[in-house]
Write a protein that holds these residues in place. Structure first.
Motif, PDB file in Angstrom:
ATOM      1  N   SER A  20      -4.331 -10.079   1.831  1.00 56.99           N
ATOM      2  CA  SER A  20      -4.657  -8.541   2.059  1.00 56.99           C
ATOM      3  C   SER A  20      -3.952  -8.260   3.520  1.00 56.99           C
ATOM      4  CB  SER A  20      -5.877  -7.999   2.158  1.00 56.99           C
ATOM      5  OG  SER A  20      -6.197  -6.849   2.515  1.00 56.99           O
ATOM      6  N   VAL A  22      -1.874 -10.052   5.647  1.00 56.27           N
ATOM      7  CA  VAL A  22      -0.491 -10.475   5.733  1.00 56.27           C
ATOM      8  C   VAL A  22       0.266  -9.413   4.885  1.00 56.27           C
ATOM      9  CG1 VAL A  22       1.250 -12.065   5.736  1.00 56.27           C
ATOM     10  CG2 VAL A  22      -1.062 -12.760   6.481  1.00 56.27           C
ATOM     11  N   GLY A  23       1.093  -8.434   5.364  1.00 56.16           N
ATOM     12  CA  GLY A  23       1.928  -7.809   4.532  1.00 56.16           C
ATOM     13  C   GLY A  23       2.856  -7.010   5.177  1.00 56.16           C
ATOM     14  N   LEU A  24       3.380  -5.575   4.679  1.00 59.31           N
ATOM     15  CA  LEU A  24       4.375  -4.914   5.720  1.00 59.31           C
ATOM     16  C   LEU A  24       3.855  -4.675   7.162  1.00 59.31           C
ATOM     17  CD1 LEU A  24       5.162  -2.318   2.956  1.00 59.31           C
ATOM     18  CD2 LEU A  24       6.354  -4.625   3.580  1.00 59.31           C
ATOM     19  N   GLY A  25       2.653  -4.933   7.238  1.00 57.89           N
ATOM     20  CA  GLY A  25       2.135  -4.608   8.604  1.00 57.89           C
ATOM     21  C   GLY A  25       2.547  -5.679   9.320  1.00 57.89           C
ATOM     22  N   ASN A  26       2.729  -6.844   9.098  1.00 59.78           N
ATOM     23  CA  ASN A  26       2.962  -8.021  10.028  1.00 59.78           C
ATOM     24  C   ASN A  26       4.733  -8.124   9.807  1.00 59.78           C
ATOM     25  OD1 ASN A  26       0.654  -8.566   8.449  1.00 59.78           O
ATOM     26  ND2 ASN A  26       0.694 -10.451   9.725  1.00 59.78           N
ATOM     27  N   LEU A  98      -2.544   5.665   2.406  1.00 57.94           N
ATOM     28  CA  LEU A  98      -1.927   4.484   2.697  1.00 57.94           C
ATOM     29  C   LEU A  98      -1.281   3.654   1.816  1.00 57.94           C
ATOM     30  CD1 LEU A  98      -3.207   2.416   5.583  1.00 57.94           C
ATOM     31  CD2 LEU A  98      -2.141   1.100   3.680  1.00 57.94           C
ATOM     32  N   LEU A 228      -5.167  -6.054  10.210  1.00 62.55           N
ATOM     33  CA  LEU A 228      -6.210  -6.954   9.339  1.00 62.55           C
ATOM     34  C   LEU A 228      -6.958  -6.345   8.464  1.00 62.55           C
ATOM     35  CD1 LEU A 228      -7.925  -8.346  12.916  1.00 62.55           C
ATOM     36  CD2 LEU A 228      -6.615  -9.488  11.064  1.00 62.55           C
ATOM     37  N   SER A 229      -6.323  -5.308   7.795  1.00 59.02           N
ATOM     38  CA  SER A 229      -6.900  -4.287   6.657  1.00 59.02           C
ATOM     39  C   SER A 229      -8.070  -3.854   6.946  1.00 59.02           C
ATOM     40  CB  SER A 229      -6.892  -5.225   5.426  1.00 59.02           C
ATOM     41  OG  SER A 229      -5.569  -5.942   5.252  1.00 59.02           O
ATOM     42  N   MET A 232     -10.880   0.832   6.574  1.00 59.07           N
ATOM     43  CA  MET A 232     -10.731   1.544   5.070  1.00 59.07           C
ATOM     44  C   MET A 232     -11.620   0.705   4.125  1.00 59.07           C
ATOM     45  SD  MET A 232      -6.890   1.286   4.096  1.00 59.07           S
ATOM     46  CE  MET A 232      -6.821   1.072   2.235  1.00 59.07           C
TER      47      MET A 232
HETATM   48  N1  PHE Z   1      -2.936  -5.520   6.453  1.00 57.71           N
HETATM   49  C1  PHE Z   1      -1.779  -5.099   5.646  1.00 57.71           C
HETATM   50  C2  PHE Z   1      -0.579  -5.249   6.173  1.00 57.71           C
HETATM   51  O1  PHE Z   1      -0.559  -5.847   7.119  1.00 57.71           O
HETATM   52  C3  PHE Z   1      -2.067  -3.632   5.151  1.00 57.71           C
HETATM   53  C4  PHE Z   1      -3.392  -2.938   4.787  1.00 57.71           C
HETATM   54  C5  PHE Z   1      -4.004  -2.331   5.710  1.00 57.71           C
HETATM   55  C6  PHE Z   1      -3.962  -3.474   3.985  1.00 57.71           C
HETATM   56  C7  PHE Z   1      -5.046  -1.432   5.436  1.00 57.71           C
HETATM   57  C8  PHE Z   1      -5.292  -2.931   3.400  1.00 57.71           C
HETATM   58  C9  PHE Z   1      -5.809  -2.065   4.143  1.00 57.71           C
HETATM   59  O2  PHE Z   1       0.572  -4.993   5.494  1.00 57.71           O
END
Ligand code: PHE
Length: 452
Positions: A20, A22-26, A98, A228-229, A232
């Motif tokens: 969760s 690690v994603g588009l955020g990183n 989001l 870090l998600s 929310m």
């Molecule tokens: N943490 C995820 C990312 O870095 C995005 C995300 C945000 C997921 C909030 C869940 C809640 O891509």
């Protein structure tokens, strides 16, 4: 009612939470935030926020989730009464907003993956690269990719915790790590501009912080929550499937460290490519990673393969994050309205798809949604749960933190103190700066756009 599912293994929970995080955020958001806010200066502030705020804040969500074993709305209602359930309502709204643009951006990566697979990367001039990005980021293909992505996300959530999420992340997370390490090694050995890139990324110019703190601070705080998600209820949801025997602080430390390691590692992958492409890292926007990386992949030997691997990995990382958001939304519908899992997942997935459609039409909606979610809603949500645990249910919070643990010494009281005052203050300041910035965006850019 069937009994609530739990994670099959500790590893399953940790990997799901890392997936969760690690994603588009990183991979997509971090480099352009860092690039725009002074590179290394941003990195250092961001790392400070992760350790001092992100880690205590993830524990806040974990204790709420495991204490109640409910979705975020039900959890806050159970612990705090009707007034607090509206905070859970904010989470649900944030989740929809989001995930809607998140899925569209994931769709862009998916298209670049497909391009590499079937045609290879051929654009090299700024015009060609811009045209390729324009074609991928709006119109029918963007819409179709968004739809495909949401179908995959929904499918995993229909399958459930153990046979959906847990199986998916066990393959995805190690794969992401492995591919990133390989690409970072490639950058270090095969890209001559790598040392310049590392200097930009790692040598902070602290005067940048002094000059730009009004934008740098909320950007770094927002990024810390986003990655870090947090803010929310996603981590509340994932912790609600946990047994009592886990040490929350220990699991949180592993999750936060892995996410941070991967975010920093992405800088080592992306900045060498950006410098090699001759792009200006301070000028980068949401399109930079596509433009400069596609150019790099078109010119370097073996670029096509590298590109397919890179873009494919991003899609997987986005998928493991998106499922956590849809799971939060679905768990709300399942717990509170007693819907069956497939129905809840499909309805939420469809609503997210529809909400994302404007983003495939004009990129101004990306700024509209991302600004709202990241600079306002996530920080607001985080602030409210932090205040909730710190001031409304401190005993429950502390008790839950120490459940399943031999002895954490004074860590518990330090945590509570940090949550009550310093973290709350930083969040209030970030929220103020973030909301003012967002209002300016609405008044200038968005109104300007509306007026044609
Ligand atoms: N943490 C995820 C990312 O870095 C995005 C995300 C945000 C997921 C909030 C869940 C809640 O891509």
């Amino acid at each position: 009612m069937p009994s609530r599912e739990t994670w099959a293994t500790r590893m399953g929970f940790i990997l799901a939470a890392v997936g969760s995080a690690v994603g588009l955020g990183n991979i997509w958001r971090f480099p352009f935030q860092a690039g725009a806010e002074g590179g290394a200066a941003f990195l250092f502030v961001y790392l400070g926020f992760i350790a001092l705020i992100g880690f205590p804040a993830i524990l806040v969500e974990f204790v709420i989730g495991r204490r109640t074993k409910r979705n975020p709305v039900g959890a806050l209602k159970e612990l705090g009464g009707d007034r607090w359930k509206y905070v859970g309502g904010i989470f649900v709204v944030t989740g929809f907003v989001l995930l809607s643009y998140y899925s569209v951006v994931a769709g862009w990566f998916f298209q670049y993956f497909i391009t590499g697979l079937f045609e290879g990367y051929t654009a090299t001039t700024p015009e060609e690269l811009g045209a390729a990005f324009g074609a991928a980021s709006s119109g029918t293909s963007a819409l179709l990719a968004h739809a495909a992505f949401m179908i995959a996300v929904t499918g995993i959530i229909v399958a459930g915790i153990r046979s959906g999420i847990e199986i998916a992340v066990k393959v995805m997370v190690p794969g992401i790590l492995f591919i990133l390490l390989g690409l970072a090694a490639y950058g270090a050995f095969a890209i001559p501009e790598a040392s310049q890139a590392y200097a930009y990324y790692l040598q902070p110019d602290f005067s940048v912080i002094a000059e730009n703190w009004q934008t740098l601070l909320p950007a770094a705080a927002g990024q810390a929550f986003f990655t870090l998600s947090l803010g929310m209820g996603v981590m509340i949801t994932y912790a609600s499937y946990l047994g009592e025997d886990r040490n929350l602080a220990e699991d949180a430390a592993v999750i936060v460290s892995l996410d941070t390691f991967i975010a920093v590692l992405v800088g080592f992958v992306v900045f060498p490519f950006i410098f090699q492409a001759g792009a200006d890292p301070t000028e980068v926007g949401p399109d930079a990673i596509f433009v400069s990386l596609a150019q790099a992949f078109a010119t370097i030997p073996g670029g096509r393969l590298l590109g397919v691997v890179f873009f494919g990995m991003v899609v997987i990382a986005a998928l493991s994050s998106a499922i956590s958001i849809l799971e939060m939304l679905a768990s709300y519908l399942i717990d509170e309205f007693k819907w069956e899992r497939p129905k809840a997942a499909a309805a939420a997935g469809l609503a997210v798809f529809v909400l994302g459609i404007p983003v495939t039409i004009d990129l101004v909606f990306l700024d509209l949604f991302d600004g709202l979610a990241d600079s306002v809603l996530l920080v607001l949500g985080a602030l409210l749960v932090v205040l909730f645990v710190g001031w409304v249910i401190p005993e429950d919070g502390l008790d839950e933190l120490t459940t399943g643990v031999e002895n954490i010494g004074s860590l518990g009281s330090i945590w509570l103190w940090a949550v009550r005052i310093p973290i709350a203050i930083v969040l209030v300041i970030s929220l103020y700066l973030g909301a003012t910035g967002y209002l300016e965006f609405l008044a200038d850019d968005f109104l300007g756009w509306l007026n044609g």
